[in-house]
Design a protein around this motif. Sequence first.
Motif, PDB file in Angstrom:
ATOM      1  N   ALA A   1     -36.046  15.477 -17.487  1.00 54.53           N
ATOM      2  CA  ALA A   1     -34.906  15.632 -17.939  1.00 54.53           C
ATOM      3  C   ALA A   1     -34.925  15.448 -19.630  1.00 54.53           C
ATOM      4  O   ALA A   1     -34.508  16.146 -20.507  1.00 54.53           O
ATOM      5  CB  ALA A   1     -33.588  15.001 -17.427  1.00 54.53           C
ATOM      6  N   VAL A   2     -35.590  14.086 -19.833  1.00 57.31           N
ATOM      7  CA  VAL A   2     -35.823  13.811 -21.301  1.00 57.31           C
ATOM      8  C   VAL A   2     -36.653  14.803 -22.019  1.00 57.31           C
ATOM      9  O   VAL A   2     -36.558  15.205 -23.168  1.00 57.31           O
ATOM     10  CB  VAL A   2     -36.332  12.560 -21.298  1.00 57.31           C
ATOM     11  N   VAL A   3     -37.928  15.218 -21.174  1.00 59.13           N
ATOM     12  CA  VAL A   3     -38.719  16.338 -21.800  1.00 59.13           C
ATOM     13  C   VAL A   3     -37.769  17.679 -21.981  1.00 59.13           C
ATOM     14  O   VAL A   3     -38.053  18.178 -23.053  1.00 59.13           O
ATOM     15  CB  VAL A   3     -39.723  16.453 -20.842  1.00 59.13           C
ATOM     16  N   GLN A   4     -37.087  17.867 -21.057  1.00 62.60           N
ATOM     17  CA  GLN A   4     -36.294  19.096 -21.251  1.00 62.60           C
ATOM     18  C   GLN A   4     -35.307  19.072 -22.602  1.00 62.60           C
ATOM     19  O   GLN A   4     -35.162  20.069 -23.297  1.00 62.60           O
ATOM     20  CB  GLN A   4     -35.416  19.495 -20.138  1.00 62.60           C
ATOM     21  N   LEU A   5     -35.033  17.685 -22.635  1.00 60.56           N
ATOM     22  CA  LEU A   5     -33.774  17.779 -23.703  1.00 60.56           C
ATOM     23  C   LEU A   5     -34.433  17.640 -25.031  1.00 60.56           C
ATOM     24  O   LEU A   5     -34.134  18.403 -26.125  1.00 60.56           O
ATOM     25  CB  LEU A   5     -33.290  16.172 -23.718  1.00 60.56           C
ATOM     26  N   LYS A   6     -35.947  17.306 -25.302  1.00 62.68           N
ATOM     27  CA  LYS A   6     -36.462  17.213 -26.542  1.00 62.68           C
ATOM     28  C   LYS A   6     -36.985  18.510 -26.712  1.00 62.68           C
ATOM     29  O   LYS A   6     -36.813  18.910 -28.100  1.00 62.68           O
ATOM     30  CB  LYS A   6     -37.699  16.291 -26.299  1.00 62.68           C
ATOM     31  N   ARG A   7     -37.280  19.288 -25.766  1.00 63.28           N
ATOM     32  CA  ARG A   7     -37.660  20.785 -26.201  1.00 63.28           C
ATOM     33  C   ARG A   7     -36.437  21.571 -26.494  1.00 63.28           C
ATOM     34  O   ARG A   7     -36.502  22.618 -27.453  1.00 63.28           O
ATOM     35  CB  ARG A   7     -38.210  21.340 -24.863  1.00 63.28           C
ATOM     36  N   ALA A   8     -35.068  21.398 -26.033  1.00 64.03           N
ATOM     37  CA  ALA A   8     -34.139  22.143 -26.375  1.00 64.03           C
ATOM     38  C   ALA A   8     -33.414  21.650 -27.716  1.00 64.03           C
ATOM     39  O   ALA A   8     -32.623  22.635 -28.249  1.00 64.03           O
ATOM     40  CB  ALA A   8     -32.930  21.799 -24.973  1.00 64.03           C
ATOM     41  N   LEU A   9     -33.577  20.440 -28.235  1.00 60.82           N
ATOM     42  CA  LEU A   9     -32.802  20.026 -29.354  1.00 60.82           C
ATOM     43  C   LEU A   9     -33.018  20.622 -30.362  1.00 60.82           C
ATOM     44  O   LEU A   9     -31.944  21.168 -31.040  1.00 60.82           O
ATOM     45  CB  LEU A   9     -33.577  18.473 -29.624  1.00 60.82           C
ATOM     46  N   PRO A  10     -34.220  21.058 -31.049  1.00 67.03           N
ATOM     47  CA  PRO A  10     -34.167  22.053 -32.088  1.00 67.03           C
ATOM     48  C   PRO A  10     -34.142  23.404 -31.878  1.00 67.03           C
ATOM     49  O   PRO A  10     -34.132  24.137 -33.019  1.00 67.03           O
ATOM     50  CB  PRO A  10     -35.758  21.669 -32.511  1.00 67.03           C
ATOM     51  N   ASP A  11     -34.026  23.927 -30.713  1.00 68.45           N
ATOM     52  CA  ASP A  11     -33.706  25.340 -30.414  1.00 68.45           C
ATOM     53  C   ASP A  11     -32.326  25.932 -30.317  1.00 68.45           C
ATOM     54  O   ASP A  11     -31.731  25.322 -29.137  1.00 68.45           O
ATOM     55  CB  ASP A  11     -34.695  25.884 -29.297  1.00 68.45           C
ATOM     56  N   PRO A  12     -31.615  26.583 -31.166  1.00 67.56           N
ATOM     57  CA  PRO A  12     -30.310  27.040 -31.122  1.00 67.56           C
ATOM     58  C   PRO A  12     -30.138  27.858 -29.914  1.00 67.56           C
ATOM     59  O   PRO A  12     -29.045  27.899 -29.162  1.00 67.56           O
ATOM     60  CB  PRO A  12     -29.914  27.665 -32.502  1.00 67.56           C
ATOM     61  N   LEU A  13     -31.153  28.465 -29.256  1.00 62.04           N
ATOM     62  CA  LEU A  13     -30.926  29.311 -28.364  1.00 62.04           C
ATOM     63  C   LEU A  13     -30.838  28.588 -26.946  1.00 62.04           C
ATOM     64  O   LEU A  13     -30.527  29.202 -25.829  1.00 62.04           O
ATOM     65  CB  LEU A  13     -32.344  30.330 -28.133  1.00 62.04           C
ATOM     66  N   ARG A  14     -31.306  27.319 -26.961  1.00 58.57           N
ATOM     67  CA  ARG A  14     -31.190  26.546 -25.775  1.00 58.57           C
ATOM     68  C   ARG A  14     -29.960  25.516 -25.731  1.00 58.57           C
ATOM     69  O   ARG A  14     -29.924  24.501 -24.882  1.00 58.57           O
ATOM     70  CB  ARG A  14     -32.489  25.645 -25.686  1.00 58.57           C
TER      71      ARG A  14
ATOM     72  N   ASP B   1     -31.835  13.753 -32.789  1.00 60.14           N
ATOM     73  CA  ASP B   1     -30.711  14.792 -33.365  1.00 60.14           C
ATOM     74  C   ASP B   1     -30.432  14.772 -34.749  1.00 60.14           C
ATOM     75  O   ASP B   1     -30.689  13.540 -35.356  1.00 60.14           O
ATOM     76  CB  ASP B   1     -29.327  14.479 -32.390  1.00 60.14           C
ATOM     77  N   ASP B   2     -30.104  15.822 -35.424  1.00 57.19           N
ATOM     78  CA  ASP B   2     -29.811  15.637 -37.016  1.00 57.19           C
ATOM     79  C   ASP B   2     -28.213  15.861 -37.080  1.00 57.19           C
ATOM     80  O   ASP B   2     -27.647  16.081 -38.172  1.00 57.19           O
ATOM     81  CB  ASP B   2     -30.250  16.866 -37.598  1.00 57.19           C
ATOM     82  N   GLY B   3     -27.484  15.758 -35.985  1.00 57.19           N
ATOM     83  CA  GLY B   3     -25.969  15.703 -35.901  1.00 57.19           C
ATOM     84  C   GLY B   3     -25.419  16.971 -35.301  1.00 57.19           C
ATOM     85  O   GLY B   3     -24.209  17.224 -35.170  1.00 57.19           O
ATOM     86  N   THR B   4     -26.434  17.847 -35.060  1.00 59.16           N
ATOM     87  CA  THR B   4     -25.859  19.242 -34.631  1.00 59.16           C
ATOM     88  C   THR B   4     -25.215  19.054 -33.147  1.00 59.16           C
ATOM     89  O   THR B   4     -24.297  19.778 -32.841  1.00 59.16           O
ATOM     90  CB  THR B   4     -26.965  20.032 -34.297  1.00 59.16           C
ATOM     91  N   HIS B   5     -25.644  18.085 -32.335  1.00 55.67           N
ATOM     92  CA  HIS B   5     -25.228  18.157 -30.916  1.00 55.67           C
ATOM     93  C   HIS B   5     -24.314  16.978 -30.832  1.00 55.67           C
ATOM     94  O   HIS B   5     -24.115  16.284 -29.716  1.00 55.67           O
ATOM     95  CB  HIS B   5     -26.333  17.891 -30.029  1.00 55.67           C
ATOM     96  N   ASP B   6     -23.855  16.162 -32.000  1.00 56.45           N
ATOM     97  CA  ASP B   6     -22.897  15.255 -31.688  1.00 56.45           C
ATOM     98  C   ASP B   6     -21.725  15.272 -30.872  1.00 56.45           C
ATOM     99  O   ASP B   6     -21.291  14.289 -30.135  1.00 56.45           O
ATOM    100  CB  ASP B   6     -22.603  14.585 -32.919  1.00 56.45           C
ATOM    101  N   HIS B   7     -21.195  16.371 -30.769  1.00 48.85           N
ATOM    102  CA  HIS B   7     -20.192  16.682 -30.010  1.00 48.85           C
ATOM    103  C   HIS B   7     -20.340  16.727 -28.356  1.00 48.85           C
ATOM    104  O   HIS B   7     -19.392  16.441 -27.645  1.00 48.85           O
ATOM    105  CB  HIS B   7     -19.523  18.368 -30.175  1.00 48.85           C
ATOM    106  N   VAL B   8     -21.602  16.978 -28.149  1.00 51.45           N
ATOM    107  CA  VAL B   8     -21.976  16.686 -26.776  1.00 51.45           C
ATOM    108  C   VAL B   8     -22.314  15.443 -26.369  1.00 51.45           C
ATOM    109  O   VAL B   8     -21.749  15.039 -25.154  1.00 51.45           O
ATOM    110  CB  VAL B   8     -23.422  17.548 -26.640  1.00 51.45           C
ATOM    111  N   TRP B   9     -22.903  14.363 -26.992  1.00 52.47           N
ATOM    112  CA  TRP B   9     -22.984  12.871 -26.991  1.00 52.47           C
ATOM    113  C   TRP B   9     -21.394  12.501 -26.803  1.00 52.47           C
ATOM    114  O   TRP B   9     -21.253  11.654 -25.980  1.00 52.47           O
ATOM    115  CB  TRP B   9     -23.874  12.238 -28.087  1.00 52.47           C
ATOM    116  N   GLN B  10     -20.682  12.959 -27.580  1.00 50.74           N
ATOM    117  CA  GLN B  10     -19.190  12.384 -27.515  1.00 50.74           C
ATOM    118  C   GLN B  10     -18.424  12.597 -26.412  1.00 50.74           C
ATOM    119  O   GLN B  10     -17.614  12.103 -25.643  1.00 50.74           O
ATOM    120  CB  GLN B  10     -18.593  12.822 -28.906  1.00 50.74           C
ATOM    121  N   ARG B  11     -18.535  13.815 -25.806  1.00 49.40           N
ATOM    122  CA  ARG B  11     -17.900  14.523 -24.839  1.00 49.40           C
ATOM    123  C   ARG B  11     -18.495  13.748 -23.456  1.00 49.40           C
ATOM    124  O   ARG B  11     -17.553  13.559 -22.498  1.00 49.40           O
ATOM    125  CB  ARG B  11     -18.419  16.046 -24.607  1.00 49.40           C
ATOM    126  N   ALA B  12     -19.575  13.243 -23.561  1.00 47.55           N
ATOM    127  CA  ALA B  12     -20.242  12.428 -22.462  1.00 47.55           C
ATOM    128  C   ALA B  12     -19.293  11.282 -22.242  1.00 47.55           C
ATOM    129  O   ALA B  12     -18.816  10.933 -21.124  1.00 47.55           O
ATOM    130  CB  ALA B  12     -21.752  12.011 -22.594  1.00 47.55           C
TER     131      ALA B  12
END
Length: 296
Positions: free
Chosen positions: A34-47, A109-120
């Motif tokens: 899951a960590v590997v998948q997360l790292k691959r998805a972080l910079p990709d807006p399509l993921r 992350d660069d702040g793009t997905h802060d809403h995801v961490w906060q929602r958790a």
Amino acid sequence: MIDGKNADELFTNLVRRIEALDHLTTAPIIRDVAVVQLKRALPDPLRRIELFDLVDQAVSQIVDRSTPEHKLVLATSTTWADTFGSNVRGYRADSDTLLHLLANGVFHDDGTHDHVWQRAVERLVRLRDTTPGTYNEYLEKLRHLPALLATWTIGVAAVLSHREELLATALHRPEWAVPRSGHSRQGPAWYLNPNRVLSTDGMHDMHPAGNGGKLLYPQSNWVKDTLRDPFRLVESPWTPTTTSSPIPGRESSSSTPPGATTTTASPPLSRRNSQTSGRSAALAPSEANLSVPRRP
């Protein structure tokens, strides 16, 4: 023969349906995968949806295992200590995948997905939105332990990545109050303080001092120790150093003789050489500075 559809339309729709079915039948993924998948998805807006689903699935596993059937909220005086320790270890084990995702996700992350961490965190905080009919106060408060661990993980990762503004957000939102208590809503820095979530007596039993005494602050010491593993891919291992006095929070009821030296865990150097700001330290929960590696 199928009328009205060409081969492209037919097989494209078929592939989409097979992929959707595959997602429905996918077993819970292994933490490191899951960590590997997360790292691959972080910079990709399509993921971005894939990243959202990874974190949301990890939260859902915690929520599903946090019911009174899985984590008892009532115990007799003779079984209370065992039940308390079992619940603490259970909540920590259930949160393991999420904590690794948050540590690595927030740090990279660069702040793009802060809403995801906060929602958790928001979902985990809601575990105490309903009150069991009959319960022990300290066992019921433990239902906020996953939210506490998630908030601390986000805060430490935010400081290490020079994003103290996310730490400030994590300590102020979401606001919460005990249902039907009439109390005003407070931020996580208040209601997720380890001293409010974790009973001191219970933590003395399951997290004693190494010299046989009792830690003055077993809650924050346990949180600091248990959150080391999620950061193993972010920070290098801690190395022991010799100091003339114990670290704050590690004092026990057995005093150290004057002039004696003690071996303590020296904070690692961040790959980004982060410097913890005074503002962040002031905002942190009780003894949060113990969980945030200091910089030279």
